[in-house]
Design a protein around this motif. Sequence first.
Motif, PDB file in Angstrom:
ATOM      1  N   VAL A   1       0.999  -1.319  -0.059  1.00  0.00           N
ATOM      2  CA  VAL A   1      -0.205  -0.026  -0.102  1.00  0.00           C
ATOM      3  C   VAL A   1       0.809   1.349  -0.079  1.00  0.00           C
ATOM      4  O   VAL A   1       0.476   2.220  -0.705  1.00  0.00           O
ATOM      5  N   GLU A   2       2.061   1.228   0.872  1.00  0.00           N
ATOM      6  CA  GLU A   2       2.954   2.541   0.774  1.00  0.00           C
ATOM      7  C   GLU A   2       3.503   2.608  -0.754  1.00  0.00           C
ATOM      8  O   GLU A   2       3.727   3.640  -1.041  1.00  0.00           O
TER       9      GLU A   2
ATOM     10  N   LEU B   1       8.467  18.555  -9.777  1.00  0.00           N
ATOM     11  CA  LEU B   1       9.967  17.791 -10.103  1.00  0.00           C
ATOM     12  C   LEU B   1      10.456  17.118  -9.031  1.00  0.00           C
ATOM     13  O   LEU B   1      10.956  16.132  -8.893  1.00  0.00           O
ATOM     14  N   VAL B   2      10.489  18.031  -7.752  1.00  0.00           N
ATOM     15  CA  VAL B   2      11.084  17.688  -6.515  1.00  0.00           C
ATOM     16  C   VAL B   2      10.238  16.622  -5.885  1.00  0.00           C
ATOM     17  O   VAL B   2      10.792  15.692  -5.647  1.00  0.00           O
ATOM     18  N   SER B   3       9.045  16.609  -5.903  1.00  0.00           N
ATOM     19  CA  SER B   3       8.102  15.666  -5.382  1.00  0.00           C
ATOM     20  C   SER B   3       8.223  14.750  -6.411  1.00  0.00           C
ATOM     21  O   SER B   3       8.409  13.214  -5.737  1.00  0.00           O
ATOM     22  N   CYS B   4       8.523  14.476  -7.467  1.00  0.00           N
ATOM     23  CA  CYS B   4       8.632  13.344  -8.433  1.00  0.00           C
ATOM     24  C   CYS B   4       9.854  12.577  -8.241  1.00  0.00           C
ATOM     25  O   CYS B   4       9.894  11.312  -7.973  1.00  0.00           O
TER      26      CYS B   4
ATOM     27  N   ALA C   1      11.411   6.892  -2.777  1.00  0.00           N
ATOM     28  CA  ALA C   1      10.789   6.062  -1.941  1.00  0.00           C
ATOM     29  C   ALA C   1      10.453   4.833  -2.404  1.00  0.00           C
ATOM     30  O   ALA C   1      10.344   3.885  -1.823  1.00  0.00           O
ATOM     31  N   LEU C   2      10.274   4.811  -3.808  1.00  0.00           N
ATOM     32  CA  LEU C   2       9.770   3.574  -4.595  1.00  0.00           C
ATOM     33  C   LEU C   2      11.310   2.678  -4.388  1.00  0.00           C
ATOM     34  O   LEU C   2      10.948   1.472  -4.495  1.00  0.00           O
ATOM     35  N   ARG C   3      12.253   3.424  -4.582  1.00  0.00           N
ATOM     36  CA  ARG C   3      13.470   2.443  -4.701  1.00  0.00           C
ATOM     37  C   ARG C   3      14.108   2.235  -3.206  1.00  0.00           C
ATOM     38  O   ARG C   3      15.087   1.437  -3.081  1.00  0.00           O
ATOM     39  N   SER C   4      13.657   2.831  -2.257  1.00  0.00           N
ATOM     40  CA  SER C   4      14.155   2.553  -0.983  1.00  0.00           C
ATOM     41  C   SER C   4      13.755   1.305  -0.473  1.00  0.00           C
ATOM     42  O   SER C   4      12.780   0.628  -0.655  1.00  0.00           O
TER      43      SER C   4
ATOM     44  N   ARG D   1      12.903   4.539   6.068  1.00  0.00           N
ATOM     45  CA  ARG D   1      13.306   5.534   5.320  1.00  0.00           C
ATOM     46  C   ARG D   1      12.246   5.895   4.108  1.00  0.00           C
ATOM     47  O   ARG D   1      12.072   7.079   3.793  1.00  0.00           O
ATOM     48  N   MET D   2      11.533   4.763   3.644  1.00  0.00           N
ATOM     49  CA  MET D   2      10.754   5.056   2.513  1.00  0.00           C
ATOM     50  C   MET D   2       9.490   5.969   3.077  1.00  0.00           C
ATOM     51  O   MET D   2       8.812   6.780   2.456  1.00  0.00           O
ATOM     52  N   HIS D   3       9.132   5.684   4.364  1.00  0.00           N
ATOM     53  CA  HIS D   3       7.882   6.508   4.964  1.00  0.00           C
ATOM     54  C   HIS D   3       8.295   7.890   5.171  1.00  0.00           C
ATOM     55  O   HIS D   3       7.763   8.781   4.917  1.00  0.00           O
ATOM     56  N   HIS D   4       9.503   8.367   5.660  1.00  0.00           N
ATOM     57  CA  HIS D   4       9.918   9.541   5.568  1.00  0.00           C
ATOM     58  C   HIS D   4      10.137  10.617   4.202  1.00  0.00           C
ATOM     59  O   HIS D   4       9.605  11.492   4.202  1.00  0.00           O
ATOM     60  N   VAL D   5      10.906   9.570   3.318  1.00  0.00           N
ATOM     61  CA  VAL D   5      11.031  10.189   1.876  1.00  0.00           C
ATOM     62  C   VAL D   5       9.526  10.229   1.300  1.00  0.00           C
ATOM     63  O   VAL D   5       9.133  11.540   0.739  1.00  0.00           O
ATOM     64  N   GLU D   6       8.596   9.366   1.508  1.00  0.00           N
ATOM     65  CA  GLU D   6       7.177   9.548   1.066  1.00  0.00           C
ATOM     66  C   GLU D   6       6.423  10.779   1.484  1.00  0.00           C
ATOM     67  O   GLU D   6       5.864  11.463   0.844  1.00  0.00           O
TER      68      GLU D   6
END
Length: 112
Positions: A13-14, A64-67, A73-76, A81-86
């Motif tokens: 889901v994340e 662009l930064v959000s992208c 986050a997808l690559r984490s 870390r994925m939660h923080h970056v997302e």
Amino acid sequence: MKPEPPSSTDKAVERDIASHIFSTSAMMMGLCLTVISLMDVRSGTNRLATVVDDIIALDALFFLVSCFLSYGALRSRRVRRMHHVEAFADGVFLIGMAGMGVACVLFVWTIF
């Protein structure tokens, strides 16, 4: 009591949320480019139109930064870390959307 580790469903889901941010922010960058070119054609040298162009160009940078952040986050590999970056990508995306709202109001004022 120990907190339960995130299940594979939670992780999916994340990743789904991050992929939505990724694709939508890329689409919004294209929309920003379209609106900037439309403003140049319609307004000529209107001062308010130049402000709208500047706001939309800044919004394109936010998208662009959000992208890039959502791609990160997808690559984490680590869930935390994925939660923080997302979450950061989501915040930057919302700032860009708020800027688009302001630009839309100003755009309507330049037409009339």
